[in-house]
Scaffold this motif. Structure first.
Motif, PDB file in Angstrom:
ATOM      1  N   LEU A  25       0.814  -1.208   0.000  1.00 28.69           N
ATOM      2  CA  LEU A  25       0.000   0.000   0.000  1.00 28.69           C
ATOM      3  C   LEU A  25       0.849   1.259   0.000  1.00 28.69           C
ATOM      4  CD1 LEU A  25      -2.881  -0.991   2.351  1.00 28.69           C
ATOM      5  CD2 LEU A  25      -2.958  -0.550  -0.095  1.00 28.69           C
ATOM      6  N   ARG A  28       1.371   2.857  -3.258  1.00 23.47           N
ATOM      7  CA  ARG A  28       0.274   3.367  -4.066  1.00 23.47           C
ATOM      8  C   ARG A  28       0.372   4.859  -4.273  1.00 23.47           C
ATOM      9  NH1 ARG A  28      -4.622   0.038  -1.980  1.00 23.47           N
ATOM     10  NH2 ARG A  28      -3.976  -1.987  -2.735  1.00 23.47           N
ATOM     11  N   THR A  55      -7.385   2.224  -6.410  1.00 30.01           N
ATOM     12  CA  THR A  55      -7.906   2.001  -5.079  1.00 30.01           C
ATOM     13  C   THR A  55      -9.312   1.437  -5.070  1.00 30.01           C
ATOM     14  OG1 THR A  55      -6.570   3.746  -4.203  1.00 30.01           O
ATOM     15  CG2 THR A  55      -8.476   3.127  -2.910  1.00 30.01           C
ATOM     16  N   THR A  56     -10.183   2.055  -5.832  1.00 28.20           N
ATOM     17  CA  THR A  56     -11.578   1.644  -5.716  1.00 28.20           C
ATOM     18  C   THR A  56     -11.856   0.333  -6.445  1.00 28.20           C
ATOM     19  OG1 THR A  56     -12.023   3.155  -7.518  1.00 28.20           O
ATOM     20  CG2 THR A  56     -12.531   3.920  -5.320  1.00 28.20           C
ATOM     21  N   GLU A  57     -10.982  -0.021  -7.391  1.00 28.63           N
ATOM     22  CA  GLU A  57     -11.162  -1.306  -8.061  1.00 28.63           C
ATOM     23  C   GLU A  57      -9.935  -2.165  -7.794  1.00 28.63           C
ATOM     24  OE1 GLU A  57     -13.895  -2.378  -9.596  1.00 28.63           O
ATOM     25  OE2 GLU A  57     -14.792  -0.471  -9.008  1.00 28.63           O
ATOM     26  N   ASN A  58     -10.033  -3.017  -6.836  1.00 25.46           N
ATOM     27  CA  ASN A  58      -8.883  -3.858  -6.546  1.00 25.46           C
ATOM     28  C   ASN A  58      -9.376  -5.268  -6.315  1.00 25.46           C
ATOM     29  OD1 ASN A  58      -6.586  -5.110  -5.644  1.00 25.46           O
ATOM     30  ND2 ASN A  58      -5.823  -3.270  -4.614  1.00 25.46           N
ATOM     31  N   PRO A  59      -9.704  -5.957  -7.391  1.00 26.07           N
ATOM     32  CA  PRO A  59     -10.393  -7.236  -7.249  1.00 26.07           C
ATOM     33  C   PRO A  59      -9.473  -8.417  -6.978  1.00 26.07           C
ATOM     34  CG  PRO A  59     -10.136  -6.667  -9.564  1.00 26.07           C
ATOM     35  CD  PRO A  59      -9.376  -5.655  -8.788  1.00 26.07           C
ATOM     36  N   LYS A  60      -8.206  -8.159  -6.660  1.00 23.83           N
ATOM     37  CA  LYS A  60      -7.315  -9.306  -6.477  1.00 23.83           C
ATOM     38  C   LYS A  60      -7.827 -10.170  -5.324  1.00 23.83           C
ATOM     39  CE  LYS A  60      -3.906  -7.903  -3.103  1.00 23.83           C
ATOM     40  NZ  LYS A  60      -4.528  -6.686  -2.599  1.00 23.83           N
ATOM     41  N   LYS A  61      -7.799 -11.435  -5.515  1.00 24.31           N
ATOM     42  CA  LYS A  61      -8.299 -12.342  -4.503  1.00 24.31           C
ATOM     43  C   LYS A  61      -7.126 -12.840  -3.685  1.00 24.31           C
ATOM     44  CE  LYS A  61     -11.314 -16.275  -3.924  1.00 24.31           C
ATOM     45  NZ  LYS A  61     -11.633 -17.572  -4.489  1.00 24.31           N
ATOM     46  N   GLN A  62      -7.297 -12.839  -2.378  1.00 22.12           N
ATOM     47  CA  GLN A  62      -6.212 -13.359  -1.553  1.00 22.12           C
ATOM     48  C   GLN A  62      -6.122 -14.863  -1.724  1.00 22.12           C
ATOM     49  OE1 GLN A  62      -7.101 -12.021   2.405  1.00 22.12           O
ATOM     50  NE2 GLN A  62      -5.772 -10.246   2.140  1.00 22.12           N
ATOM     51  N   ASP A  92       0.634   3.654   6.986  1.00 22.44           N
ATOM     52  CA  ASP A  92       0.260   3.873   5.593  1.00 22.44           C
ATOM     53  C   ASP A  92       0.261   5.383   5.367  1.00 22.44           C
ATOM     54  OD1 ASP A  92      -0.594   3.380   3.027  1.00 22.44           O
ATOM     55  OD2 ASP A  92      -2.300   2.150   3.628  1.00 22.44           O
ATOM     56  N   ARG A 103      -0.998   2.379  11.785  1.00 23.26           N
ATOM     57  CA  ARG A 103      -1.906   1.227  11.827  1.00 23.26           C
ATOM     58  C   ARG A 103      -1.761   0.479  13.161  1.00 23.26           C
ATOM     59  NH1 ARG A 103      -2.086  -1.601   6.020  1.00 23.26           N
ATOM     60  NH2 ARG A 103      -4.060  -2.314   6.947  1.00 23.26           N
ATOM     61  N   PRO A 104      -2.710  -0.406  13.475  1.00 26.91           N
ATOM     62  CA  PRO A 104      -2.716  -1.014  14.818  1.00 26.91           C
ATOM     63  C   PRO A 104      -1.382  -1.620  15.260  1.00 26.91           C
ATOM     64  CG  PRO A 104      -4.804  -1.452  13.761  1.00 26.91           C
ATOM     65  CD  PRO A 104      -3.938  -0.736  12.732  1.00 26.91           C
ATOM     66  N   GLN A 393      -6.494 -20.645   6.591  1.00 27.32           N
ATOM     67  CA  GLN A 393      -6.319 -20.086   5.247  1.00 27.32           C
ATOM     68  C   GLN A 393      -4.867 -19.950   4.811  1.00 27.32           C
ATOM     69  OE1 GLN A 393      -8.708 -16.541   4.898  1.00 27.32           O
ATOM     70  NE2 GLN A 393     -10.365 -17.515   6.053  1.00 27.32           N
TER      71      GLN A 393
ATOM     72  N   ASN B 128      -6.312   0.035  18.801  1.00 29.06           N
ATOM     73  CA  ASN B 128      -6.054   1.461  18.683  1.00 29.06           C
ATOM     74  C   ASN B 128      -5.161   1.744  17.481  1.00 29.06           C
ATOM     75  OD1 ASN B 128      -7.539   2.346  20.878  1.00 29.06           O
ATOM     76  ND2 ASN B 128      -5.839   2.093  22.309  1.00 29.06           N
ATOM     77  N   MET B 129      -5.352   2.884  16.898  1.00 32.53           N
ATOM     78  CA  MET B 129      -4.496   3.328  15.810  1.00 32.53           C
ATOM     79  C   MET B 129      -4.598   4.847  15.742  1.00 32.53           C
ATOM     80  SD  MET B 129      -6.592   2.143  12.405  1.00 32.53           S
ATOM     81  CE  MET B 129      -5.303   2.861  11.384  1.00 32.53           C
ATOM     82  N   THR B 184     -11.086   1.959   2.406  1.00 34.48           N
ATOM     83  CA  THR B 184     -11.233   1.582   1.002  1.00 34.48           C
ATOM     84  C   THR B 184      -9.959   0.918   0.477  1.00 34.48           C
ATOM     85  OG1 THR B 184     -12.795   3.382   0.687  1.00 34.48           O
ATOM     86  CG2 THR B 184     -11.780   2.495  -1.301  1.00 34.48           C
ATOM     87  N   ARG B 191     -12.746 -11.536   4.175  1.00 33.19           N
ATOM     88  CA  ARG B 191     -11.769 -11.973   5.176  1.00 33.19           C
ATOM     89  C   ARG B 191     -11.141 -10.792   5.904  1.00 33.19           C
ATOM     90  NH1 ARG B 191      -9.780 -14.596   0.800  1.00 33.19           N
ATOM     91  NH2 ARG B 191     -10.516 -16.724   0.484  1.00 33.19           N
ATOM     92  N   MET B 308     -15.333  -8.073  -1.471  1.00 32.04           N
ATOM     93  CA  MET B 308     -15.829  -9.223  -2.210  1.00 32.04           C
ATOM     94  C   MET B 308     -16.423 -10.180  -1.182  1.00 32.04           C
ATOM     95  SD  MET B 308     -15.413  -9.939  -5.520  1.00 32.04           S
ATOM     96  CE  MET B 308     -13.762  -9.544  -6.138  1.00 32.04           C
ATOM     97  N   ARG B 314     -19.315  -8.064  -5.206  1.00 27.78           N
ATOM     98  CA  ARG B 314     -18.832  -6.848  -4.549  1.00 27.78           C
ATOM     99  C   ARG B 314     -19.979  -6.170  -3.797  1.00 27.78           C
ATOM    100  NH1 ARG B 314     -14.003  -5.640  -5.910  1.00 27.78           N
ATOM    101  NH2 ARG B 314     -14.101  -3.449  -5.331  1.00 27.78           N
TER     102      ARG B 314
END
Lengths: 547, 547
Positions: A25, A28, A55-62, A92, A103-104, A393, B128-129, B184, B191, B308, B314
């Motif tokens: 990220l 980006r 950003t708004t279209e990120n269809p990659k599947k984990q 980020d 981030r946490p 997973q 927290n963050m 976003t 997940r 997803m 989506r």
């Protein structure tokens, strides 16, 4: 025997073709048109992702095979640093240039820093409080060198509630001015002194070149502010607090900082003397990790902060201020991290032990998970910060890499054979490969608890030891300017006697890029001759390039 | 016997001519030309001090006879509130209109609130963050009702580093927009959900009418933000968090809040539903003490925050946000305080027990102070927050008043006769005079510790009990608009069935000054008829004037 259950080694995993790298990220592009000045990615291998990510279209599947890898530290220190921050999910970029979202996992490190320092501040007689962040612009102008130092980096609020303000408001870059405005109202007599407070707050400095954790437009810090009835007390306070920071660095963060006094040129804008702790990062650049200022009467004279002394005479108070910020997290990353990622000292690690259960067949699963759960409970009730990663997973190999990358000091592996033998396998983050791995540690609670605590202590000292060796092997004693230049060219720190002028200091900076980081408190014995002028010198100084 | 050592009663001390009142700092004029909108002092007795006090020249000498007194609550609730804040040193005005400095004693209450809630947030799965406080102006405009609700109160940064910015930056009034911008980027698959975070931060709202703790231009709060895969989870989360707040109010702050749902008109700008806890202050005005919002998909649609789902489709996430602020401290003051000052529930009191040693002759001093010290150690090691006030500079009578005014739940007095009999005298803050005073409690550690803990528990319940009685005796069940108006005119809360229109709700506000505080979760049984329209109603609403 148990080792037959183990997954491929780290090295083979990293070179495996099934490890694909999702775009971190941090790479980006910003989705906002403010100028981006965090360093752009330097490694060409991934640079195409910088412009293609959406950003708004990120269809990659984990998938189970996704694994984040880190640019080798030796290859590109800056890219490595940014990779760790992105992949370990420490921070980020915010939408505004130069801002950072903590981030946490990154914030939990900050909480560990806060927890320790907060106790020390209270033990040394300070109370927490909170000053407003909006400071009338006129305040900043009251202390001459303060305004000179800070005015280029101010963020100004000019509109409030839809209306242009009569006076611009400064979003605090530091709080000496507003603190003194209030101290002036609270302090009347020597009985009101010492006044010793601290605040945990956000501050804003409009920096042009930013870097996550190290230099951001907004950052979090604590700032202590004290007022005293005489200069000796203020000096002792300033020294006491740099000592608190030094102990924190050594004992908690395992960073062997060098504590000392700043040169006049590097002293805080408004201080008589600035004390500092300087840390050597993995690229051998210096990081100023905490400062403590003896402010003398500079702010008390500017703001008229006076008290009636025991003889009934009015005097200006003597003051200090001191701060440590989220920059310290950057220092921890750049001191201990390696090619596998982050490496956290146990005392500030949000997770000290990760448990990875391992099973092949479905009928092994319950036994393994039960054992893993009970090991977790044992450690948790011993006050150890433990995480059980029992997700279906991801493969154990993926988890090994992931938690190594996150810098967790100890990993416990539990497979079906371990369950049978009522034992576990324990791996140290700081000792790679087989050397760091011990088999057959009993699950018996008292044995396991003692072993884990012992190992965590060992890792804590080991990290400090490694960082200290690294530091010491990269400081060169110099007795001439040529030797200084040679040392700096090699990327090292130069230590040598110094009694030259501010102009000479400036020349060193212009010609070598290095500055005086500090005159260390620990000074070598014997007579000294200034490396620049050949005149007698009282102290050695440390020169280095810095963040 | 021991009572012969006691000082004059509170009443006689307060009326004594040697108690002079220094000008409370909160009454001082601002030394900055921004318009002052905190309510000016209303009591004429002290109003001359408002204009005569000078900050830089304040040569008054503290004498042993200085004692701060509080405007009686019944005489002027607002002046009483401001007196408590000034005299108990909870807060002071900042230099910029509407800002507040939270002083150590006030901040310690905030720390107690933080300590409790932080644990609860983590127990319920939140991390927290920290999000940056500067938000691009365009973000605020993305959610239609959000911009409408917040744009009149924004503070805008327009200059950074000496240059006019291309886009104005909003100093966060709340973080939903920037949170969604980041969510976003972080949320891709089911997940990644639920994503549950919290931050402790400062926020800015350019309020025109301000009042310390209750409504300030900048305040401290926590804001939780969560994203979920379906609406049920989001609704459960919003309800769970208002429940955490409700428990905190009852069990820690001893405030019997009424929890419920806001009317449409009072719902947060951008939320589908807002839950609230409403507290009745000592003047019977309502204080909204915490809110939890079900944001539905309003922000996720505005910011394209999608995931997803398990079927590969989506969807926009469902979200919540929830907050408690330093306003809660105002609620504690205005719920429990009395004419003698602040009264703090033991569970959030920075000092739970104050020890006042009493001696007349110099040869009694050592024995008394030794006993006081050992009592302090006993209580401290039992985890009780204890303060020994052993200064020579004040009389015991002064100290009694001072610590009562600061709201300390229990006072322990130790004089020479107590030393002889190895016992102490204990007084309760919540029970005035002799009734609250018990003699001859043994100094024997286990007895003393048990007694003190027991009393603290008793005070905690007693405060909740008193506040609950007060609340219940001031809520009137009404079945017509006339009854509602009568109740509001009497200064009470009106509770009655409501199914009328938004226009009717507005009319009630215009005609009575009261608003719907909430539709309480706890509803009376039976059929209901709207007090305004006579149509069937599903719920009763509570109407009250509010802060």
């Amino acid at each position: 025997m148990v080792s037959s259950l183990r997954l491929p080694s780290l090295t083979s995993l990293f070179s495996s073709p099934y490890l694909r790298r999702p775009p971190p990220l941090l790479r980006r592009p910003h989705h906002h048109h403010h100028k981006l000045s965090f360093p752009p990615p330097l490694t060409t291998a991934f640079s195409s992702q910088t412009t293609s990510a959406s950003t708004t279209e990120n269809p990659k599947k984990q998938t189970n095979q996704d694994q984040k890898v880190i640019t080798p530290r030796s290859q590109d220190f800056n890219a490595w640093f940014l990779d760790i921050i992105a992949n370990a999910e420490l921070a980020d970029y915010g939408p505004v240039r130069g801002t950072m979202v903590i981030r946490p996992y990154g914030y939990a490190i900050w909480e560990a820093i806060q927890d320790y320092l907060n106790v020390k501040f209270k033990e040394t007689g300070h109370s927490n409080m909170y000053f407003p962040q909006f400071i009338p612009f006129s305040f900043i102008e009251k202390e001459a060198s303060h305004v000179e130092g800070f005015s280029p980096e101010l963020a100004l609020v000019t509109i409030g509630g839809g209306k242009e303000l009569e006076e611009k408001l400064v979003v605090r870059p530091t709080s000496e001015t507003i603190v003194n405005h209030m101290f002036t109202q609270w302090i009347h007599s020597y009985r009101d002194l010492p006044l010793m407070v601290n605040q945990w707050a956000n501050v804003t400095r409009w920096e042009m070149r930013t870097k996550p954790f190290v230099r951001t437009l907004e950052f979090l810090w604590q700032e202590g502010h004290t007022a005293h009835a005489n200069p000796e007390e203020a000096e002792n306070e300033a020294l006491q607090m740099i000592d608190v920071y030094t102990k924190f660095a050594y004992e908690q963060a395992a960073i062997p900082v060098i504590a000392g006094r700043k040169s006049k040129a590097e002293t805080f804008a408004g201080a008589d003397r600035t004390y500092t702790i300087e840390a050597m990062m993995g690229d051998r650049k210096a990081l100023q990790a905490g400062t403590s200022h003896n402010l003398g009467q500079n702010f008390s004279r500017a703001f008229g902060t006076q008290f009636m002394d025991e003889n009934g005479e009015r005097q200006h108070v003597w003051q200090t201020s001191w701060a440590v910020s989220t920059r310290f997290i950057g220092g921890i990353i750049m001191t201990h991290g390696d090619d596998s990622g982050l490496m956290l000292p146990p005392k500030i690690a949000p997770i000290q032990v990760v448990i990875v259960p391992i099973w092949k067949k479905e009928d092994e699963k319950t036994g393994v998970l039960n054992a893993a759960s009970s090991v977790k409970k044992v450690l948790q009730s011993a006050g150890i910060k433990v995480k059980l990663d029992d997700t279906d997973q991801r493969t154990p190999g993926w988890k090994f890499n992931f938690w190594e990358m996150k810098g967790v000091p100890l990993r416990i592996e539990i497979g079906p054979r371990d369950v049978s033998s009522a034992s576990v396998v324990i791996s140290r983050r700081d000792v790679p490969g087989k050397q760091g791995k011990v088999f057959g540690i009993s699950m018996e609670p008292s044995i396991l608890e003692a072993y884990v605590k012992d190992k965590l202590d060992e890792i804590q000292s080991s990290l400090l030891g490694m960082a200290t060796s690294f530091r010491d092997s990269n400081i060169v004693d110099v007795s001439s300017y040529d030797e200084l230049k040679a040392a700096i060219t090699l990327g090292k720190w130069a230590r040598g006697p110094w009694s030259a002028s501010d102009a000479d200091e400036k020349r060193v900076k212009e010609e070598t890029g290095a500055t005086i980081r500090c005159f260390p408190f620990e000074q070598p014995q014997g007579t000294k001759t200034c490396l620049m002028t050949g005149s007698p010198a009282e102290e050695v100084a440390i020169f280095a390039k810095s963040y």
